[in-house]
Design a protein around this motif. Structure first.
Motif, PDB file in Angstrom:
ATOM      1  N   ALA A  54      27.099 -44.810  54.054  1.00 26.41           N
ATOM      2  CA  ALA A  54      28.433 -44.206  53.969  1.00 26.41           C
ATOM      3  C   ALA A  54      28.666 -43.239  55.108  1.00 26.41           C
ATOM      4  O   ALA A  54      29.763 -43.169  55.686  1.00 26.41           O
ATOM      5  CB  ALA A  54      28.576 -43.512  52.621  1.00 26.41           C
ATOM      6  N   MET A  55      27.640 -42.484  55.463  1.00 26.16           N
ATOM      7  CA  MET A  55      27.785 -41.515  56.552  1.00 26.16           C
ATOM      8  C   MET A  55      28.021 -42.227  57.884  1.00 26.16           C
ATOM      9  O   MET A  55      28.788 -41.753  58.736  1.00 26.16           O
ATOM     10  CB  MET A  55      26.531 -40.635  56.627  1.00 26.16           C
ATOM     11  CG  MET A  55      26.376 -39.687  55.429  1.00 26.16           C
ATOM     12  SD  MET A  55      24.864 -38.728  55.505  1.00 26.16           S
ATOM     13  CE  MET A  55      25.203 -37.746  56.965  1.00 26.16           C
ATOM     14  N   ILE A 103      31.678 -43.348  58.022  1.00 21.37           N
ATOM     15  CA  ILE A 103      32.556 -42.190  58.229  1.00 21.37           C
ATOM     16  C   ILE A 103      32.531 -41.762  59.686  1.00 21.37           C
ATOM     17  O   ILE A 103      33.570 -41.468  60.306  1.00 21.37           O
ATOM     18  CB  ILE A 103      32.134 -41.035  57.303  1.00 21.37           C
ATOM     19  CG1 ILE A 103      32.416 -41.409  55.835  1.00 21.37           C
ATOM     20  CG2 ILE A 103      32.862 -39.749  57.653  1.00 21.37           C
ATOM     21  CD1 ILE A 103      31.865 -40.428  54.835  1.00 21.37           C
ATOM     22  N   ALA A 104      31.320 -41.745  60.250  1.00 17.85           N
ATOM     23  CA  ALA A 104      31.211 -41.348  61.663  1.00 17.85           C
ATOM     24  C   ALA A 104      31.957 -42.328  62.565  1.00 17.85           C
ATOM     25  O   ALA A 104      32.630 -41.942  63.537  1.00 17.85           O
ATOM     26  CB  ALA A 104      29.742 -41.270  62.057  1.00 17.85           C
ATOM     27  N   ALA A 105      31.866 -43.634  62.263  1.00 25.05           N
ATOM     28  CA  ALA A 105      32.564 -44.643  63.081  1.00 25.05           C
ATOM     29  C   ALA A 105      34.066 -44.477  62.968  1.00 25.05           C
ATOM     30  O   ALA A 105      34.813 -44.597  63.962  1.00 25.05           O
ATOM     31  CB  ALA A 105      32.137 -46.041  62.627  1.00 25.05           C
ATOM     32  N   GLY A 106      34.554 -44.208  61.776  1.00 26.95           N
ATOM     33  CA  GLY A 106      35.989 -44.029  61.589  1.00 26.95           C
ATOM     34  C   GLY A 106      36.501 -42.827  62.349  1.00 26.95           C
ATOM     35  O   GLY A 106      37.585 -42.855  62.935  1.00 26.95           O
ATOM     36  N   VAL A 107      35.725 -41.745  62.327  1.00 27.22           N
ATOM     37  CA  VAL A 107      36.142 -40.544  63.065  1.00 27.22           C
ATOM     38  C   VAL A 107      36.219 -40.839  64.556  1.00 27.22           C
ATOM     39  O   VAL A 107      37.144 -40.422  65.265  1.00 27.22           O
ATOM     40  CB  VAL A 107      35.164 -39.389  62.762  1.00 27.22           C
ATOM     41  CG1 VAL A 107      35.446 -38.213  63.675  1.00 27.22           C
ATOM     42  CG2 VAL A 107      35.288 -38.963  61.305  1.00 27.22           C
ATOM     43  N   ALA A 108      35.234 -41.587  65.051  1.00 25.17           N
ATOM     44  CA  ALA A 108      35.222 -41.908  66.489  1.00 25.17           C
ATOM     45  C   ALA A 108      36.431 -42.749  66.867  1.00 25.17           C
ATOM     46  O   ALA A 108      37.071 -42.531  67.897  1.00 25.17           O
ATOM     47  CB  ALA A 108      33.924 -42.641  66.834  1.00 25.17           C
ATOM     48  N   VAL A 109      36.768 -43.736  66.045  1.00 20.25           N
ATOM     49  CA  VAL A 109      37.919 -44.604  66.334  1.00 20.25           C
ATOM     50  C   VAL A 109      39.203 -43.794  66.327  1.00 20.25           C
ATOM     51  O   VAL A 109      40.100 -43.971  67.148  1.00 20.25           O
ATOM     52  CB  VAL A 109      37.976 -45.752  65.304  1.00 20.25           C
ATOM     53  CG1 VAL A 109      39.282 -46.530  65.448  1.00 20.25           C
ATOM     54  CG2 VAL A 109      36.795 -46.676  65.502  1.00 20.25           C
ATOM     55  N   TYR A 110      39.291 -42.832  65.359  1.00 21.63           N
ATOM     56  CA  TYR A 110      40.505 -42.014  65.257  1.00 21.63           C
ATOM     57  C   TYR A 110      40.732 -41.213  66.524  1.00 21.63           C
ATOM     58  O   TYR A 110      41.836 -41.205  67.110  1.00 21.63           O
ATOM     59  CB  TYR A 110      40.399 -41.113  64.036  1.00 21.63           C
ATOM     60  CG  TYR A 110      41.546 -40.137  63.905  1.00 21.63           C
ATOM     61  CD1 TYR A 110      42.781 -40.565  63.407  1.00 21.63           C
ATOM     62  CD2 TYR A 110      41.406 -38.809  64.309  1.00 21.63           C
ATOM     63  CE1 TYR A 110      43.835 -39.667  63.305  1.00 21.63           C
ATOM     64  CE2 TYR A 110      42.453 -37.929  64.202  1.00 21.63           C
ATOM     65  CZ  TYR A 110      43.671 -38.353  63.693  1.00 21.63           C
ATOM     66  OH  TYR A 110      44.711 -37.471  63.592  1.00 21.63           O
TER      67      TYR A 110
END
Length: 225
Positions: free
Chosen positions: A200-201, A204-211
């Motif tokens: 899960a972590m 979350i980290a990948a989503g933050v980077a894409v954002y």
């Protein structure tokens, strides 16, 4: 004539007073104190016989109407035991006939009527110190006991020998206790919830980077237009 003795209590003759009337006891103690006697008090006929054997007094002054064992029988038991003690009975006037008979039967030196006074004792004092009469009542002592009284048993009764106990049987041997088995401790496996948390972590980290990367591209397009 009465007097107060100057001798010490260790040297004074002993009188055993046997009576259960406290007023009579107080009067007798005072009368014999003036004659230089050390006094011992007893209120029970049976106990009086034991005290007589223990003390070996010079004089016994005994009431006829005392509990457990009347004065007549107690005097006979004292005479049966032996010793050179003189016995003087005291009794109320209503028991005068019994007192005369008991005095003769137990070989007493005399008797006095209650309540006792110094003058009464002075009148017969020479008789008290005179020879000790025989006790013809000793020949009939067993017949004088009440039927419900337990008579003393002879000392020569022999008890039967005790039977030998059977030998103890041999006890069986104690069984050996087996040694405890060692327990194998398996290594603990990692918990699955830890793996799920790690995945899960990562997402979350990948989503933050894409954002954050999308914001940079958007700013570049706006500058070009």
């Amino acid at each position: 004539m009465s007097y107060v003795s100057e001798v010490s209590s260790d040297e004074a003759p002993t009188v055993l007073i046997v009576d259960n009337n406290q007023m009579s006891i107080m009067r007798l103690r005072e009368v014999f104190r003036k004659r230089g006697f050390a006094t011992e008090i007893c209120e029970d006929g049976d106990v009086a016989v034991d005290e007589y054997i223990k003390l070996d007094p010079e004089l016994v002054v005994m009431s006829l109407d005392i509990p457990s064992l009347d004065g007549h029988l107690a005097a006979l038991e004292m005479r049966e035991h032996g010793g050179d003690s003189r016995i003087l009975f005291i009794a109320p006037n209503r028991l005068s006939d019994l007192a005369v008979h008991a005095t003769y039967s137990a070989g007493a030196v005399g008797w006095l009527t209650k309540p006792i006074s110094q003058a009464q004792l002075d009148e017969i004092w020479d008789q008290v110190l005179g020879p000790i009469p025989d006790a013809p009542g000793l020949d009939d002592i067993d017949e004088l006991y009440p039927e419900d009284r337990i008579k003393p048993m002879p000392d020569d009764i022999q008890l039967p020998p005790l039977q030998e106990l059977p030998p103890l049987e041999a006890l069986p041997p104690i069984a050996e206790i087996p040694a405890p088995e060692s327990e194998t401790i398996e290594p603990s496996r990692p918990k699955r919830w830890r793996l799920k948390l790690l995945i899960a972590m990562v997402f979350i980290a990948a989503g933050v980077a894409v954002y954050f990367q999308w914001d940079s591209v958007k700013e570049l397009l706006e500058s070009l237009l």
